[in-house]
Design a protein around this motif. Sequence first.
Motif, short mmCIF file in Angstrom:
data_model
loop_
_atom_site.label_atom_id
_atom_site.label_comp_id
_atom_site.label_asym_id
_atom_site.label_seq_id
_atom_site.Cartn_x
_atom_site.Cartn_y
_atom_site.Cartn_z
N ASP A 9 5.65 15.07 -37.93
CA ASP A 9 6.87 14.39 -37.54
C ASP A 9 7.93 14.78 -38.57
O ASP A 9 7.59 15.26 -39.66
CB ASP A 9 6.59 12.88 -37.54
CG ASP A 9 7.84 12.05 -37.39
OD1 ASP A 9 8.58 12.29 -36.43
OD2 ASP A 9 8.05 11.17 -38.25
N SER A 120 8.59 16.43 -32.95
CA SER A 120 9.58 15.41 -33.34
C SER A 120 10.37 14.89 -32.16
O SER A 120 10.78 15.66 -31.28
CB SER A 120 10.54 16.00 -34.38
OG SER A 120 11.50 15.05 -34.79
N TRP A 122 13.72 14.14 -31.36
CA TRP A 122 15.01 14.51 -31.96
C TRP A 122 15.87 15.13 -30.88
O TRP A 122 15.46 15.23 -29.73
CB TRP A 122 14.78 15.50 -33.11
CG TRP A 122 15.76 15.40 -34.26
CD1 TRP A 122 17.04 15.88 -34.30
CD2 TRP A 122 15.52 14.83 -35.55
NE1 TRP A 122 17.62 15.63 -35.52
CE2 TRP A 122 16.70 14.99 -36.31
CE3 TRP A 122 14.42 14.19 -36.14
CZ2 TRP A 122 16.81 14.55 -37.62
CZ3 TRP A 122 14.54 13.75 -37.45
CH2 TRP A 122 15.72 13.92 -38.18
#
Length: 220
Positions: A9, A120, A122
């Motif tokens: 992560d 991730s 994002w």
Amino acid sequence: MPIRAITFDVGGTLIEPWPSVGHVYAEVAERFGVNGVAPDRLTENFIRAWKARSGFDYSRESWFALVRETFAEQAARLPAAFFPAVFDRFADADTWRLYDDVLPALEALARRGVKLGVISNWDDRLRPLLAALDLTRFFTSIVVSCELGSTKPDARLFRRAAAELGVAPGELLHVGDSAIMDVAGAQSAGAVGCRVRRRAAAAAAHEVGALTDLIGRLGD
């Protein structure tokens, strides 16, 4: 199965806002003539709003809404141009800090020939940010939620990373700071999940106190 690849992560695992979310928000607010906003209070508000979020999709609109909630009653003082400005500010490398254990861990794992990657939740700022932080060189695979249209703990992100790294899901160890997003998400895909807990004692078998602790868990 032996672990052949490790994914990480990003936020809360490899990097954290610097000096804090509140300091960056306050810095940008001052540029727009909004002064006297306490960074510590903003950070507290952000953490509270972040923990209460549900179904966050990492779009600009969702981030803008979170920023408004963070500023609370002072949000009315912010001009419309503030929100894209603060969004763009977090694309800059100097608003982030690598945790002290990150480079030693990545360098040691790379020397051992372990395949490394990122998974991730994002947006499209992540790849340029990782490059600016000189982290891209470590990763064979970078899986970003905005590019797949789904977020952790969706098993598809972990399976995608395993495929890109050329390993079976059971040969993949994913490390993050969330028991649900990272540990449970990895397990749902048949991978191994591990939680990093730097500010608390690692009490469970699937927890580490620092990323450098991963090296000893790989065996010879």
